[in-house]
Design a protein around this motif. Structure first.
Motif, short mmCIF file in Angstrom:
data_model
loop_
_atom_site.label_atom_id
_atom_site.label_comp_id
_atom_site.label_asym_id
_atom_site.label_seq_id
_atom_site.Cartn_x
_atom_site.Cartn_y
_atom_site.Cartn_z
N LEU A 46 0.94 -1.13 -0.24
CA LEU A 46 0.00 -0.33 -0.10
C LEU A 46 1.33 1.23 -0.29
CD1 LEU A 46 -2.37 -1.25 2.75
CD2 LEU A 46 -2.75 -1.67 0.32
N TYR A 47 0.27 2.01 -0.75
CA TYR A 47 0.99 3.17 -1.40
C TYR A 47 0.68 4.30 -0.40
CZ TYR A 47 3.88 0.37 -4.43
OH TYR A 47 5.04 -0.55 -4.57
N PHE A 48 0.62 5.13 0.41
CA PHE A 48 0.15 6.41 1.46
C PHE A 48 0.75 7.56 0.71
CE2 PHE A 48 -1.21 3.01 3.84
CZ PHE A 48 -2.43 2.56 3.77
N ALA A 49 0.68 8.57 1.02
CA ALA A 49 0.60 10.41 0.72
C ALA A 49 1.93 10.14 -0.39
CB ALA A 49 0.77 10.97 1.90
N GLY A 50 2.85 10.53 -0.30
CA GLY A 50 3.64 11.22 -1.49
C GLY A 50 4.26 9.43 -2.21
N LEU A 72 12.54 -8.42 3.51
CA LEU A 72 11.88 -7.13 3.45
C LEU A 72 13.16 -6.04 3.20
CD1 LEU A 72 9.30 -5.29 4.53
CD2 LEU A 72 11.11 -5.35 7.22
N SER A 73 14.27 -6.67 3.12
CA SER A 73 15.32 -5.70 3.22
C SER A 73 15.51 -5.41 1.03
CB SER A 73 17.17 -6.75 3.50
OG SER A 73 17.40 -7.56 3.30
N LYS A 74 15.35 -6.37 0.70
CA LYS A 74 15.28 -6.84 -0.50
C LYS A 74 13.81 -5.83 -1.60
CE LYS A 74 18.23 -10.58 -1.42
NZ LYS A 74 19.04 -10.01 -1.97
N LEU A 75 13.32 -5.42 -0.85
CA LEU A 75 12.03 -4.20 -1.02
C LEU A 75 12.14 -3.16 -1.82
CD1 LEU A 75 8.80 -3.96 -0.88
CD2 LEU A 75 8.51 -3.61 1.21
N PHE A 76 13.24 -2.73 -0.96
CA PHE A 76 13.48 -1.32 -1.51
C PHE A 76 14.15 -1.14 -2.59
CE2 PHE A 76 13.26 1.08 2.79
CZ PHE A 76 11.79 1.23 2.83
N ILE A 136 11.56 8.77 -0.85
CA ILE A 136 10.25 8.71 -0.27
C ILE A 136 11.39 7.44 0.36
CG2 ILE A 136 8.14 7.55 -0.15
CD1 ILE A 136 8.05 9.72 -1.51
N LEU A 137 11.43 6.53 -0.02
CA LEU A 137 11.50 5.44 1.57
C LEU A 137 13.06 5.76 2.09
CD1 LEU A 137 11.54 3.17 -1.19
CD2 LEU A 137 9.97 3.00 -0.35
N ASP A 138 13.85 6.66 2.02
CA ASP A 138 14.78 7.25 2.84
C ASP A 138 14.16 7.66 4.02
OD1 ASP A 138 16.41 5.80 1.54
OD2 ASP A 138 17.40 8.10 0.90
N SER A 139 13.18 7.57 3.94
CA SER A 139 12.36 8.52 5.11
C SER A 139 11.09 8.50 5.69
CB SER A 139 12.64 10.02 4.91
OG SER A 139 11.33 10.36 3.51
N ILE A 146 4.15 1.74 3.18
CA ILE A 146 4.83 2.71 2.59
C ILE A 146 4.11 3.76 3.37
CG2 ILE A 146 6.61 3.90 1.09
CD1 ILE A 146 6.70 0.61 1.34
N ILE A 147 4.93 4.52 4.59
CA ILE A 147 4.12 5.71 5.01
C ILE A 147 5.34 6.77 4.45
CG2 ILE A 147 2.75 6.71 6.63
CD1 ILE A 147 1.82 3.95 7.59
N PRO A 148 5.23 7.92 4.32
CA PRO A 148 6.19 8.81 3.84
C PRO A 148 5.88 9.36 4.78
CG PRO A 148 5.65 8.71 1.82
CD PRO A 148 4.14 7.26 3.15
#
Length: 145
Positions: free
Chosen positions: A15-19, A37-41, A55-58, A89-91
């Motif tokens: 699920l992708y939220f906001a940004g 999980l480490s491979k997802l990013f 997005i993902l770094d924060s 994924i929640i920015p």
């Protein structure tokens, strides 16, 4: 209220939220399971170049509504995302998007809980129903803006 469809057999749902949703152009999508999980990013960066830095770094990540830390590759205690899991994924949200009471909270936990509850409520922003859910989960019932 929008409902999220179940992931197809052999897949998990992201699920992708906001940004994150703005960046991918999607609210959700299915990914093949299992996946570390480490491979997802890395997979997300491959599919959506630039998402890591923007997005993902924060962001915060949940798996089946539980907050998780994204481990480094090779971590002995690493989590495997399984078939039918739900990853969110929640920015971060900027303060201007928060109601006045939440901005004044001394403990950041209610602010985060409020943001997540509101997102998961999937009701148009500023409706009574969504804020009731958010404030209830954040422990601020009776203190709505």
């Amino acid at each position: 209220m929008t409902s999220i469809p179940k992931a197809p057999q052999g897949h998990f749902r992201v699920l992708y939220f906001a940004g994150a949703g703005s960046f991918t152009g999607k609210e959700e999508e299915a990914w093949p399971a299992p996946l570390l999980l480490s491979k997802l990013f890395a997979e997300l960066e491959s599919k959506y170049p630039g998402i890591q830095a923007k997005i993902l770094d924060s962001c915060l990540v949940t798996v089946n509504l539980d907050y998780v830390d994204v481990p480094d590759a090779g971590d002995a205690n690493e989590r495997m995302i399984q078939e039918s899991d739900e990853v969110a994924i929640i920015p971060p949200t900027t303060p201007r998007h928060l109601p006045p009471l939440a901005r004044k909270a001394e403990d950041p936990a209610p602010v985060v809980n409020c943001q997540v509850a509101h997102v998961y409520a999937r009701v148009a922003s500023n409706t009574v129903a969504s804020w009731d859910v958010a404030w209830s989960i954040a422990g601020l019932a009776g203190s709505k803006p």
